[in-house]
Write a protein that holds these residues in place. Structure first.
Motif, PDB file in Angstrom:
ATOM      1  N   ARG A 230       0.848  -1.195   0.000  1.00  0.00           N
ATOM      2  CA  ARG A 230       0.000   0.000   0.000  1.00  0.00           C
ATOM      3  C   ARG A 230       0.880   1.240   0.000  1.00  0.00           C
ATOM      4  N   THR A 231       0.576   2.178  -0.896  1.00  0.00           N
ATOM      5  CA  THR A 231       1.325   3.434  -0.966  1.00  0.00           C
ATOM      6  C   THR A 231       0.513   4.616  -0.449  1.00  0.00           C
ATOM      7  N   ARG A 232      -0.803   4.523  -0.493  1.00  0.00           N
ATOM      8  CA  ARG A 232      -1.647   5.615   0.011  1.00  0.00           C
ATOM      9  C   ARG A 232      -1.563   5.676   1.535  1.00  0.00           C
ATOM     10  N   PRO A 233      -1.512   6.875   2.109  1.00  0.00           N
ATOM     11  CA  PRO A 233      -1.466   6.983   3.571  1.00  0.00           C
ATOM     12  C   PRO A 233      -2.768   6.508   4.192  1.00  0.00           C
ATOM     13  N   LEU A 234      -2.685   6.019   5.416  1.00  0.00           N
ATOM     14  CA  LEU A 234      -3.850   5.603   6.177  1.00  0.00           C
ATOM     15  C   LEU A 234      -4.301   6.747   7.076  1.00  0.00           C
ATOM     16  N   ARG A 235      -5.523   7.188   6.893  1.00  0.00           N
ATOM     17  CA  ARG A 235      -6.078   8.201   7.783  1.00  0.00           C
ATOM     18  C   ARG A 235      -6.403   7.545   9.128  1.00  0.00           C
ATOM     19  N   THR A 236      -6.187   8.253  10.224  1.00  0.00           N
ATOM     20  CA  THR A 236      -6.434   7.704  11.554  1.00  0.00           C
ATOM     21  C   THR A 236      -7.347   8.626  12.352  1.00  0.00           C
ATOM     22  N   VAL A 237      -8.409   8.048  12.904  1.00  0.00           N
ATOM     23  CA  VAL A 237      -9.341   8.777  13.757  1.00  0.00           C
ATOM     24  C   VAL A 237      -9.554   7.953  15.021  1.00  0.00           C
ATOM     25  N   LEU A 238      -9.183   8.503  16.155  1.00  0.00           N
ATOM     26  CA  LEU A 238      -9.298   7.819  17.442  1.00  0.00           C
ATOM     27  C   LEU A 238     -10.595   8.218  18.125  1.00  0.00           C
ATOM     28  N   ARG A 239     -11.366   7.200  18.513  1.00  0.00           N
ATOM     29  CA  ARG A 239     -12.574   7.441  19.300  1.00  0.00           C
ATOM     30  C   ARG A 239     -12.232   7.345  20.777  1.00  0.00           C
ATOM     31  N   THR A 240     -12.643   8.337  21.575  1.00  0.00           N
ATOM     32  CA  THR A 240     -12.414   8.294  23.021  1.00  0.00           C
ATOM     33  C   THR A 240     -13.756   8.368  23.738  1.00  0.00           C
ATOM     34  N   ASN A 241     -14.065   7.331  24.498  1.00  0.00           N
ATOM     35  CA  ASN A 241     -15.288   7.296  25.294  1.00  0.00           C
ATOM     36  C   ASN A 241     -14.956   7.832  26.682  1.00  0.00           C
ATOM     37  N   LEU A 242     -15.263   9.087  26.892  1.00  0.00           N
ATOM     38  CA  LEU A 242     -14.825   9.761  28.111  1.00  0.00           C
ATOM     39  C   LEU A 242     -15.679   9.378  29.314  1.00  0.00           C
ATOM     40  N   VAL A 243     -15.009   9.177  30.448  1.00  0.00           N
ATOM     41  CA  VAL A 243     -15.690   9.070  31.733  1.00  0.00           C
ATOM     42  C   VAL A 243     -15.346  10.360  32.476  1.00  0.00           C
ATOM     43  N   TYR A 244     -16.203  11.351  32.304  1.00  0.00           N
ATOM     44  CA  TYR A 244     -15.927  12.701  32.786  1.00  0.00           C
ATOM     45  C   TYR A 244     -16.469  12.880  34.202  1.00  0.00           C
ATOM     46  N   THR A 245     -15.640  13.452  35.062  1.00  0.00           N
ATOM     47  CA  THR A 245     -16.076  13.814  36.408  1.00  0.00           C
ATOM     48  C   THR A 245     -15.570  15.220  36.716  1.00  0.00           C
ATOM     49  N   PRO A 246     -16.355  16.038  37.390  1.00  0.00           N
ATOM     50  CA  PRO A 246     -15.893  17.391  37.708  1.00  0.00           C
ATOM     51  C   PRO A 246     -14.650  17.407  38.599  1.00  0.00           C
ATOM     52  N   LYS A 247     -14.507  16.390  39.468  1.00  0.00           N
ATOM     53  CA  LYS A 247     -13.355  16.330  40.364  1.00  0.00           C
ATOM     54  C   LYS A 247     -12.334  15.327  39.840  1.00  0.00           C
ATOM     55  N   PRO A 248     -11.047  15.542  40.116  1.00  0.00           N
ATOM     56  CA  PRO A 248     -10.018  14.604  39.649  1.00  0.00           C
ATOM     57  C   PRO A 248     -10.241  13.199  40.184  1.00  0.00           C
ATOM     58  N   TYR A 249      -9.969  12.218  39.321  1.00  0.00           N
ATOM     59  CA  TYR A 249     -10.048  10.827  39.738  1.00  0.00           C
ATOM     60  C   TYR A 249      -8.800  10.494  40.554  1.00  0.00           C
ATOM     61  N   VAL A 250      -8.994   9.900  41.714  1.00  0.00           N
ATOM     62  CA  VAL A 250      -7.887   9.561  42.593  1.00  0.00           C
ATOM     63  C   VAL A 250      -7.833   8.044  42.732  1.00  0.00           C
ATOM     64  N   GLY A 251      -6.668   7.472  42.518  1.00  0.00           N
ATOM     65  CA  GLY A 251      -6.522   6.034  42.674  1.00  0.00           C
ATOM     66  C   GLY A 251      -5.623   5.456  41.610  1.00  0.00           C
ATOM     67  N   ASP A 252      -5.179   4.224  41.852  1.00  0.00           N
ATOM     68  CA  ASP A 252      -4.267   3.584  40.923  1.00  0.00           C
ATOM     69  C   ASP A 252      -4.982   2.971  39.728  1.00  0.00           C
ATOM     70  N   GLY A 253      -6.307   2.876  39.795  1.00  0.00           N
ATOM     71  CA  GLY A 253      -7.033   2.185  38.730  1.00  0.00           C
ATOM     72  C   GLY A 253      -7.585   3.087  37.651  1.00  0.00           C
ATOM     73  N   ARG A 254      -7.116   4.323  37.572  1.00  0.00           N
ATOM     74  CA  ARG A 254      -7.657   5.232  36.560  1.00  0.00           C
ATOM     75  C   ARG A 254      -7.321   4.720  35.160  1.00  0.00           C
ATOM     76  N   GLN A 255      -8.342   4.699  34.303  1.00  0.00           N
ATOM     77  CA  GLN A 255      -8.176   4.283  32.925  1.00  0.00           C
ATOM     78  C   GLN A 255      -7.992   5.504  32.022  1.00  0.00           C
ATOM     79  N   PRO A 256      -7.467   5.330  30.805  1.00  0.00           N
ATOM     80  CA  PRO A 256      -7.326   6.480  29.902  1.00  0.00           C
ATOM     81  C   PRO A 256      -8.668   7.167  29.660  1.00  0.00           C
ATOM     82  N   PHE A 257      -8.632   8.488  29.640  1.00  0.00           N
ATOM     83  CA  PHE A 257      -9.798   9.325  29.357  1.00  0.00           C
ATOM     84  C   PHE A 257     -10.868   9.197  30.440  1.00  0.00           C
TER      85      PHE A 257
END
Length: 309
Positions: A230-257
């Motif tokens: 393949r010579t054509r570039p691959l376009r990349t789009v990342l989906r992020t399913n956010l777990v949003y909280t107003p306060k910072p998440y505290v703990g060792d088990g925090r997952q990305p986003f």
């Protein structure tokens, strides 16, 4: 600003579809978002016959009890915006007949002035296949192959000709045509799926999984593209399913986003460093209504750009 940013549109049952989708779409475009995205969830089995994503024991989120049709949602957004791209992440392609899906996407792209991005996948829900698919779950890969082939044929020049398992077009004029070739992105997680992506698609649509795993998969895909010529570039789009909280998440088990705005932005910075073209944020299930969705979307966008994303 080298990474494009997108936002998921409100499709879940706490939203007013006719009012909130246009309002959020206009607001997102005004904030600066480059794209608007929808996903597909055809039904909510009650009781469920399998876990979420097919994983035994994993509960379906209650928000999936009412998810608006993705193409209807994008049509509402298209009418309310002028610049932002309009993407699906993902459309479960085998739940649609190939010809009708190809024509619907072409019509939407023509109406939107060339802004549609078709993110396609095979899905995982046995109940959705039983309700909507013309082919059994076991044939989902072949079904996706045919959808892609029919889309390419229908979107291309007339006369359109295709001879497949579900779709047979002897010779026909099919319009309207897309305003420009619609990019097809795939969420590929298996060897066959990656080969399909490299050979027949325009790009990759992964889900946020952590920098190390995502980097490894991206390198694998690039290596495969080189192996297959393949010579054509691959376009990349990342989906992020956010777990949003107003306060910072505290703990060792925090997952990305997962966490407060600063924590989520730190993850965006890390993932942007991989060199992806675009990242889009889905926070719709984490807020009460469209007004809060627009407020959080504005805060995230401003913080991400200030951090150099």
């Amino acid at each position: 600003m080298t990474t494009r940013l997108g936002l998921a549109l409100p499709q879940m049952r706490q939203y007013d579809l006719g009012r909130d989708v246009p309002d959020v779409a206009r607001a997102a475009e005004a904030i600066g978002y480059d794209s608007l995205w929808v996903f597909e969830r055809a039904l909510f089995p009650d009781p469920p016959t399998q876990g979420l994503y097919g994983i035994e024991g994993l509960a379906w989120p209650d928000a999936y009890r009412g998810v608006a049709d993705p193409l209807v949602t994008l049509t509402l957004a298209a009418a309310a915006t002028e610049r932002a791209e309009l993407g699906t992440s993902v459309l479960v392609a085998p739940l649609h007949t190939p010809f009708q899906l190809a024509k619907a996407l072409a019509s939407l792209d023509a109406a939107a002035g060339g802004r549609v991005v078709a993110g396609l996948g095979t899905g995982w829900s046995l109940d959705e296949y039983a309700a909507a698919s013309a082919r059994p779950f076991e044939e989902r890969g072949d079904a996706l192959d045919e959808v892609i082939a029919v889309c390419r044929a229908v979107w291309g020049p007339d006369p359109v000709v295709h001879d497949g398992t579900l779709t047979r077009i002897a010779s026909a004029v099919v319009g309207p045509k897309p305003a420009r070739p619609i990019p097809i992105l795939l969420a590929a997680n298996t060897g066959r799926a990656r080969r399909r992506l490299v050979d027949h698609a325009d790009g990759w649509m992964p889900v946020g999984m952590g920098v190390e795993r995502l980097t490894a998969q991206w390198r694998q895909l690039q290596d495969l593209a080189g192996e297959r010529g393949r010579t054509r570039p691959l376009r990349t789009v990342l989906r992020t399913n956010l777990v949003y909280t107003p306060k910072p998440y505290v703990g060792d088990g925090r997952q990305p986003f997962q966490g407060a705005v600063d924590q989520i932005v730190a993850d965006l910075v890390d993932h942007a460093g991989i060199g992806l073209d675009e990242i889009f944020l889905d926070v719709q299930s984490q807020v009460r209504d469209a007004a809060e969705l627009m407020d959080v979307a504005a805060e995230l966008y401003e913080a991400a750009r200030a951090a150099g994303v």
